[in-house]
Motif scaffolding. Structure first.
Motif, PDB file in Angstrom:
ATOM      1  N   GLN A  99       0.815  -1.225   0.000  1.00  0.00           N
ATOM      2  CA  GLN A  99       0.000   0.000   0.000  1.00  0.00           C
ATOM      3  C   GLN A  99       0.846   1.271   0.000  1.00  0.00           C
ATOM      4  O   GLN A  99       0.350   2.357  -0.283  1.00  0.00           O
ATOM      5  CB  GLN A  99      -0.938   0.011   1.216  1.00  0.00           C
ATOM      6  N   GLN A 197      -5.414  -3.258  -4.574  1.00  0.00           N
ATOM      7  CA  GLN A 197      -5.824  -2.273  -3.573  1.00  0.00           C
ATOM      8  C   GLN A 197      -5.000  -0.990  -3.687  1.00  0.00           C
ATOM      9  O   GLN A 197      -5.528   0.118  -3.558  1.00  0.00           O
ATOM     10  CB  GLN A 197      -5.672  -2.869  -2.172  1.00  0.00           C
ATOM     11  N   SER A 198      -3.697  -1.122  -3.942  1.00  0.00           N
ATOM     12  CA  SER A 198      -2.827   0.057  -4.014  1.00  0.00           C
ATOM     13  C   SER A 198      -3.052   0.859  -5.287  1.00  0.00           C
ATOM     14  O   SER A 198      -2.690   2.030  -5.356  1.00  0.00           O
ATOM     15  CB  SER A 198      -1.354  -0.367  -3.945  1.00  0.00           C
TER      16      SER A 198
END
Length: 257
Positions: A99, A197-198
């Motif tokens: 992340q 997600q990142s």
């Protein structure tokens, strides 16, 4: 797919990426690891680091599925039960650290990529060996697993620490290949999830990563066929020397721009 990939880079860079992936797949098939190291070192020479990381994600998933598939489900499950702590911390750290990739400045990113590649490759090339006694194994699983996962989340490669860990446990060669495949396979799924997600793997970069599945597959098939004929010691040393040179160049870019 090719058109989507060419929106990120010129045609020559895409062709070069295919070549790097083909070589990385061959090495992976022959010795069981080093695909992410070779890909990230090679692709970062001519691509933005984040695009390079996006490019390696799907080929890594595929390559480890192919590696584990050579053994069988029962053996893979037994490996998961035996190494579950190491696998768990690797996967968790990959997702967490991934992340923060987009917040890292480019030159620092080159150093984060290059320094571990050089250090870990030199350690292996020198033949440095470690031994983990049984009563220290649990501590080593958590500690080395956390380091491997953090390195994997940031750079897409957690192979060298895992190899050194298995050698320190005096793992037999055949078992080592299986364990590597399982650890890398489950870790690669975490890498995929982490970078979805990142935002590193997105609708723009995913076609590029998917396009590299073909050379990754072809390279691995050749590597599988030739693995028994090659002198593994000589081939492994040559691979490590190439990685040291590539990593040193990344360090130079990180220091000099």
């Amino acid at each position: 797919m090719l058109q989507d990939s060419l929106s990120l880079m010129p045609l020559w860079a895409f062709v070069a990426a295919v070549g790097v992936t083909l070589c990385a797949g061959f090495v992976k098939g022959a010795i069981g690891f080093a695909m992410p190291l070779i890909m990230i070192s090679g692709l970062s020479l001519f691509l933005d680091p984040l695009i390079a990381i996006a490019g390696i994600i799907l080929p890594i998933v595929l390559s480890n599925i192919l590696q584990v598939a050579r053994f069988g489900g029962a053996e893979a499950m037994a490996t998961i039960r035996q190494y579950w702590r190491y696998i768990l911390i690797v996967c968790v750290m990959i997702v967490i650290v991934a992340q923060f990739v987009t917040a890292v400045p480019t030159q620092l990113f080159y150093l984060i990529l290059g320094v571990p590649v050089v250090v870990l490759s030199v350690i292996q090339l020198m033949g440095v060996t470690f031994h983990i006694p049984q009563h220290r194994r649990r501590l080593a699983e958590w500690g080395i697993g956390a380091l491997s996962g953090a390195l994997g989340g940031m750079t897409g490669t957690w192979g060298p620490p895992t190899v050194l860990y298995l050698i320190a446990l005096e793992t037999p060669k055949a078992k080592q290949m299986l364990v590597q495949g399982v650890v890398y396979g489950l870790g690669s799924v975490s890498l995929l999830a982490g970078h979805l997600q990142s935002g590193v793997l997105n609708l723009t970069t995913a076609p590029f990563s998917a396009a590299l599945l073909i050379p990754a597959f072809l390279g691995m098939q050749v590597g599988f066929r030739l693995s028994d004929r090659l002198n593994p010691v000589v081939f492994r040393r040559a691979t490590l020397i190439v990685l040291i040179l590539a990593g040193a160049n990344l360090v130079r870019r990180g220091l000099m721009g």
